[in-house]
Scaffold this active site. Structure first.
Site, short mmCIF file in Angstrom:
data_model
loop_
_atom_site.label_atom_id
_atom_site.label_comp_id
_atom_site.label_asym_id
_atom_site.label_seq_id
_atom_site.Cartn_x
_atom_site.Cartn_y
_atom_site.Cartn_z
N ASP A 1 0.84 -1.20 0.00
CA ASP A 1 0.00 0.00 0.00
C ASP A 1 0.87 1.25 0.00
OD1 ASP A 1 -2.24 1.96 1.21
OD2 ASP A 1 -3.23 0.14 0.52
N HIS B 1 -3.52 6.07 3.88
CA HIS B 1 -4.32 4.87 3.58
C HIS B 1 -3.67 3.60 4.10
CE1 HIS B 1 -6.06 1.60 1.13
NE2 HIS B 1 -7.15 2.33 1.13
N SER C 1 -11.40 -1.35 1.05
CA SER C 1 -10.06 -1.50 1.65
C SER C 1 -10.16 -1.95 3.10
CB SER C 1 -9.29 -0.18 1.58
OG SER C 1 -9.08 0.23 0.27
#
Length: 371
Positions: A93, A124, A316
């Site tokens: 990520d 994120h 996610s």
């Protein structure tokens, strides 16, 4: 001339995973034909943009109203003796905030494949990793597998968000070589971005640009599947991915779209997002259809960059909880000689509710292993 990812067999004696190499090369038409005929080249694909599967707005859920741990309770994580202890996971990520208390006591091995440094300036990756393995913060539960003590953090998306397909492939191979048991990502190949770049930067006609971009999408999907097949045949990891947030059921019930590549690849456990509506769970309005399994993905409280917690919506978050659950299954099945196929099979067979919403939920709601 274009830039390609090349999957090459460099050392058969080193083993089916360690003997692989991924290279990036600028190839013209003659070079491309030569590569296709080379016995040591297993596959190749034009490097293309990737996009982060970004969180959806919270809409009517304010962060102070989000219920920490509701998703964990829904899947049964934390209710039993399984914590993910002894299972190595990999997060592909935007990096993580290593000083966050959610990762206290975790050995974090980091590699930057995006070229913007190991730290998570985006946020994120920190939230995503927290959903998988985060320890409780201020008494509030965070991750599905808080007993994980080893994590590989591959930064495959730069701080700005958009990345490239070669970054993902490099991160995946690194995770496999380092013997990760669970690998999780939340990104998609960005075909429209490649088509736009071909028009604006290479002056291709729009129709030709669209054709080239589609060919690149298909080639990258094939390369992903070829790489996964090699890794999994060699006892590689369970690969878990977000199904995407592109549906808009609040606009129209028919505004649904499918799982994009590489989450749609064979060998990937794609995860849809569910939300809580009394008296149970329903498909989140943004969640794409065609996922293989589902997990809570609305108002999921996890680690925020720099410290503290934040609630986000998205597949996610659902994929993070599912990846943590995969770590629980690895731990539970360790005495039975667990491998990726066994873990994935148990996750699918123990999922709940899939028959009532199979297109949206796949096998159903992921659940933690029983006692």
């Amino acid at each position: 001339m274009a830039t390609f990812s090349v999957l090459r067999e460099v050392d058969v004696a080193a083993g089916p995973v360690a003997g692989l190499a991924l290279e990036v090369a600028d190839l013209g038409a003659a070079d491309l034909r030569a590569c296709l005929n080379a016995p040591d080249i297993l596959d190749l694909a034009r490097v293309m943009p990737t996009r982060l599967i970004a969180p959806e707005p919270l809409d009517d859920i304010r962060p102070d109203e989000a219920v920490p741990g509701w998703g964990l309770k829904a899947i049964g994580a934390g209710a039993g003796r399984w914590t993910g202890a002894g299972v190595r996971v990999a997060v592909l990520d935007t990096g993580v905030s290593v000083t966050h208390p959610a990762f206290a006591g975790v050995s974090l091995s980091r590699r930057d494949f995006a070229g913007s440094g190991n730290d998570d300036a985006h946020g994120h990756g920190t939230h995503f990793a927290g959903c998988i393995l985060g320890r409780p913060v201020d008494g509030r539960p965070v991750g599905a597998a808080p007993g994980v003590t080893e994590a590989l953090i591959a930064k495959v998306l730069p701080d700005s968000g958009p990345g490239r397909s070669d970054m993902l492939f490099d991160g995946l191979l690194w995770a496999a070589v380092e013997r990760a048991r669970v690998v999780a990502f939340a990104l998609a190949f960005d075909t429209p971005a490649l088509a736009r770049a071909l028009v604006t930067e290479e002056d291709l006609p729009e129709l030709l640009a669209a054709s080239v971009a589609l060919e690149a999408y298909n080639a990258n999907l094939r390369l992903m599947e070829r790489l996964l097949a090699r890794l999994q045949a060699a006892g590689g990891p369970v690969v878990v991915a977000a199904a995407g947030n592109d549906s808009r059921r609040t606009v129209s019930p028919d505004f649904e779209t499918g799982v994009p590549a590489p989450a749609s690849a064979r060998g990937v456990l794609s995860v849809a997002a569910l939300t809580e509506v009394a008296p149970g769970l329903v498909t989140a309005p943004f969640s794409n259809t065609g996922a293989r399994i589902a997990a809570p993905g609305s108002g999921i409280v996890s680690a925020a960059p720099g410290g503290g917690l934040v609630a986000l919506n998205g597949t996610s978050s659902a994929a993070g909880l599912a990846a943590g659950t995969a770590a629980l299954w690895w731990e539970a099945l360790a005495g039975q000689g667990a491998d990726a196929a066994m873990v994935a099979d148990h996750m699918m067979r123990h999922a709940r509710g899939g028959k009532s919403a199979s297109l949206d939920w796949g096998a159903g709601l992921v659940t933690a292993p029983p006692e």
